[in-house]
Design an enzyme around this catalytic site. Structure first.
Site, PDB file in Angstrom:
ATOM      1  N   CYS A  21      38.419 124.586  67.949  1.00 45.84           N
ATOM      2  CA  CYS A  21      37.126 125.002  67.392  1.00 45.84           C
ATOM      3  C   CYS A  21      36.213 125.652  68.428  1.00 45.84           C
ATOM      4  CB  CYS A  21      36.417 123.812  66.768  1.00 45.84           C
ATOM      5  SG  CYS A  21      37.400 123.037  65.493  1.00 45.84           S
TER       6      CYS A  21
ATOM      7  N   HIS B  84      28.852 124.610  66.160  1.00 44.55           N
ATOM      8  CA  HIS B  84      30.101 124.512  65.408  1.00 44.55           C
ATOM      9  C   HIS B  84      29.836 123.682  64.151  1.00 44.55           C
ATOM     10  CE1 HIS B  84      34.105 123.920  64.174  1.00 44.55           C
ATOM     11  NE2 HIS B  84      34.224 122.686  64.618  1.00 44.55           N
TER      12      HIS B  84
ATOM     13  N   ASN C 162      34.575 123.050  57.781  1.00 46.82           N
ATOM     14  CA  ASN C 162      34.897 123.313  59.185  1.00 46.82           C
ATOM     15  C   ASN C 162      35.984 124.389  59.238  1.00 46.82           C
ATOM     16  OD1 ASN C 162      35.837 123.294  61.813  1.00 46.82           O
ATOM     17  ND2 ASN C 162      35.838 121.058  62.001  1.00 46.82           N
TER      18      ASN C 162
HETATM   19  N1  ACO Z   1      36.763 109.802  50.762  1.00 47.82           N
HETATM   20  C1  ACO Z   1      36.473 108.500  50.617  1.00 47.82           C
HETATM   21  N2  ACO Z   1      36.631 107.592  51.610  1.00 47.82           N
HETATM   22  C2  ACO Z   1      37.112 108.049  52.789  1.00 47.82           C
HETATM   23  C3  ACO Z   1      37.448 109.406  52.992  1.00 47.82           C
HETATM   24  C4  ACO Z   1      37.259 110.292  51.925  1.00 47.82           C
HETATM   25  N3  ACO Z   1      37.530 111.605  52.012  1.00 47.82           N
HETATM   26  N4  ACO Z   1      37.888 109.543  54.258  1.00 47.82           N
HETATM   27  C5  ACO Z   1      37.834 108.324  54.832  1.00 47.82           C
HETATM   28  N5  ACO Z   1      37.361 107.424  53.950  1.00 47.82           N
HETATM   29  C6  ACO Z   1      37.145 106.008  54.121  1.00 47.82           C
HETATM   30  C7  ACO Z   1      37.936 105.434  55.258  1.00 47.82           C
HETATM   31  O1  ACO Z   1      39.237 105.082  54.812  1.00 47.82           O
HETATM   32  C8  ACO Z   1      37.115 104.227  55.640  1.00 47.82           C
HETATM   33  O2  ACO Z   1      37.412 103.198  54.745  1.00 47.82           O
HETATM   34  P1  ACO Z   1      37.522 101.680  55.288  1.00 47.82           P
HETATM   35  O3  ACO Z   1      36.170 101.370  55.838  1.00 47.82           O
HETATM   36  O4  ACO Z   1      37.889 100.932  54.056  1.00 47.82           O
HETATM   37  O5  ACO Z   1      38.595 101.737  56.339  1.00 47.82           O
HETATM   38  C9  ACO Z   1      35.668 104.661  55.345  1.00 47.82           C
HETATM   39  O6  ACO Z   1      35.778 105.818  54.492  1.00 47.82           O
HETATM   40  C10 ACO Z   1      34.894 105.049  56.599  1.00 47.82           C
HETATM   41  O7  ACO Z   1      35.704 105.892  57.384  1.00 47.82           O
HETATM   42  P2  ACO Z   1      35.205 106.426  58.758  1.00 47.82           P
HETATM   43  O8  ACO Z   1      36.302 107.222  59.398  1.00 47.82           O
HETATM   44  O9  ACO Z   1      34.575 105.359  59.557  1.00 47.82           O
HETATM   45  O10 ACO Z   1      34.051 107.404  58.277  1.00 47.82           O
HETATM   46  P3  ACO Z   1      33.019 108.173  59.161  1.00 47.82           P
HETATM   47  O11 ACO Z   1      31.658 107.855  58.753  1.00 47.82           O
HETATM   48  O12 ACO Z   1      33.353 108.113  60.625  1.00 47.82           O
HETATM   49  O13 ACO Z   1      33.267 109.679  58.703  1.00 47.82           O
HETATM   50  C11 ACO Z   1      34.421 111.663  59.403  1.00 47.82           C
HETATM   51  C12 ACO Z   1      34.551 110.250  58.885  1.00 47.82           C
HETATM   52  C13 ACO Z   1      33.666 112.482  58.375  1.00 47.82           C
HETATM   53  C14 ACO Z   1      35.790 112.250  59.633  1.00 47.82           C
HETATM   54  C15 ACO Z   1      33.602 111.659  60.724  1.00 47.82           C
HETATM   55  O14 ACO Z   1      34.125 110.684  61.595  1.00 47.82           O
HETATM   56  C16 ACO Z   1      33.619 112.985  61.413  1.00 47.82           C
HETATM   57  O15 ACO Z   1      33.066 113.962  60.947  1.00 47.82           O
HETATM   58  N6  ACO Z   1      34.212 113.045  62.613  1.00 47.82           N
HETATM   59  C17 ACO Z   1      34.294 114.289  63.366  1.00 47.82           C
HETATM   60  C18 ACO Z   1      35.413 115.087  62.807  1.00 47.82           C
HETATM   61  C19 ACO Z   1      35.409 116.477  63.332  1.00 47.82           C
HETATM   62  O16 ACO Z   1      34.396 117.040  63.635  1.00 47.82           O
HETATM   63  N7  ACO Z   1      36.600 117.051  63.414  1.00 47.82           N
HETATM   64  C20 ACO Z   1      36.774 118.420  63.741  1.00 47.82           C
HETATM   65  C21 ACO Z   1      36.850 118.687  65.172  1.00 47.82           C
HETATM   66  S1  ACO Z   1      36.900 120.375  65.449  1.00 47.82           S
HETATM   67  C22 ACO Z   1      38.483 120.992  65.699  1.00 47.82           C
HETATM   68  O17 ACO Z   1      38.886 121.253  66.823  1.00 47.82           O
HETATM   69  C23 ACO Z   1      39.406 121.237  64.543  1.00 47.82           C
END
Ligand code: ACO
Length: 331
Positions: free
Chosen positions: A116, A257, A287
């Site tokens: 990214c 980003h 993203n």
């Molecule tokens: N729908 C419903 N529930 C979900 C989903 C979904 N799509 N995805 C995960 N959950 C659940 C999980 O299973 C978890 O359940 P549990 O508590 O029973 O285990 C709960 O939601 C919370 O999950 P978390 O991973 O803690 O959620 P979080 O608030 O951290 O959000 C997210 C997750 C959105 C991925 C966040 O961590 C994030 O944005 N991280 C950065 C990701 C990013 O920017 N990636 C790109 C990098 S750039 C590149 O180089 C490609």
């Protein structure tokens, strides 16, 4: 280093596939909801490429718009860099395929892989090559078909990404101290495994087993990435401001980003820059990795927010880990 010339962004163009995938559509595919996706990420919909909408094709379409807006002919382009993590093929470079489709001269064309952060890496590489060499006009393309590396059964990743392309034409001009003022790039390979595509490369060539185990899909530790993203984008933003004797208040527009609205909110509050100065389009595009910054830059351009002498901060992070920032003074 001080130069008598500057490298400016002369034209911007984008391409987005027509097909829209909404959160409601995703809720029919995996166990998720519009409410979860919006509150955790800010994303409402994203564009998904058709089979024939390849990374190169999207890049070509974006490049054509950028060339037209720059009023530069394809024959005047003397360098092409394509930032992508979803190339058409592992080789040859997608840049060579775009060169062919655009009908560019026999110029250097190469891909740059910094996930990214790719677009910011490409800006730095291109601008330094232009200052040091005989390149007057460069085309940079950030193009991604993220849908091709996603596991559509994994709700923790498939809701986050989208497809699209953005391109800019860089030109060298005789006026000093405008355009791309400075960039800082960084990486940390010790965290490579928290965001990667484990199979398909030479370490794990595709086999029946690797495909059955889904190893050719994007894998991510979202929570870890989140923490790194906020910390590293804050750090590199402050570094580039300090290096150029500017304060956060001097920045007119921030183009971050577009991964998650909560990451951007946290960055804004840590930098003490009001959210009104941030360009945000992730609700509509998700993203798009290396296409993210040029898509958002185009949004700022089309909203008539890019005015002469405005300071613009581009900041990104991604797989690698990689991160970086560019400081622009619009010309
Ligand atoms: N729908 C419903 N529930 C979900 C989903 C979904 N799509 N995805 C995960 N959950 C659940 C999980 O299973 C978890 O359940 P549990 O508590 O029973 O285990 C709960 O939601 C919370 O999950 P978390 O991973 O803690 O959620 P979080 O608030 O951290 O959000 C997210 C997750 C959105 C991925 C966040 O961590 C994030 O944005 N991280 C950065 C990701 C990013 O920017 N990636 C790109 C990098 S750039 C590149 O180089 C490609």
């Amino acid at each position: 280093m001080k130069y008598n010339s500057s490298i400016i962004i002369k034209g911007i163009g984008t391409y987005q596939p027509k097909k829209v995938l909404t959160n409601a559509d995703l809720a029919k595919m995996v166990d998720t909801s519009d409410e979860w996706i919006v509150t955790r990420t800010g994303i409402q919909e994203r564009r998904i490429a058709e089979d024939n909408e390849t990374t190169s094709l999207m890049g070509v379409q974006a490049a054509k718009v950028a060339l037209e807006r720059a009023q530069i002919s394809k024959d005047e382009i003397d360098l092409l860099i394509v930032a992508t993590l979803s190339p058409d093929m592992i080789f040859p470079a997608t840049a060579c395929l775009i060169q062919q489709q655009l009908g560019l001269r026999k110029i250097p064309c190469f891909d740059l892989q910094a996930a990214c952060t790719g677009f910011i890496y490409a800006l730095e590489v291109a601008s330094k090559m232009m200052q040091a060499g005989n390149y007057k006009n460069t085309l940079i393309v950030g193009s991604e078909k993220m849908s091709s590396v996603l596991n559509w059964h994994d709700r923790s990743t498939c809701v986050l990404f989208g497809d699209g392309a953005g391109a800019v034409v860089l030109s060298k001009i005789d006026t000093p101290n405008v355009g791309i003022i400075d960039s800082i790039l960084a990486s940390d390979g010790s965290q490579a495994e928290i965001l990667c595509q484990p199979a398909g490369g030479s370490a794990c060539p595709p086999t029946l087993e690797s495909i059955q185990e889904g190893k050719h899909f994007l894998k991510m530790n979202g929570r870890e990435i989140f923490k790194y993203a906020v910390r590293l984008m804050e750090q590199v933003s402050l570094q580039i401001l300090e290096k150029n004797q500017l304060s956060p208040q001097d920045i007119d527009i921030v183009i971050p980003h577009q991964a998650n609205i909560r990451i951007i909110n946290a960055l804004a509050s840590r930098l003490n820059i009001p959210m009104e100065k941030f360009i945000i389009n992730l609700s509509q595009v998700g993203n798009t990795s290396a296409a993210s910054i040029p898509l958002a830059l185009n949004e700022a351009f089309e909203q008539n927010k890019l005015h002469k002498n405005k300071y613009i901060l581009l900041v990104a992070f991604g797989g690698g880990l990689t991160w970086g920032a560019s400081l622009l003074k619009w010309f």
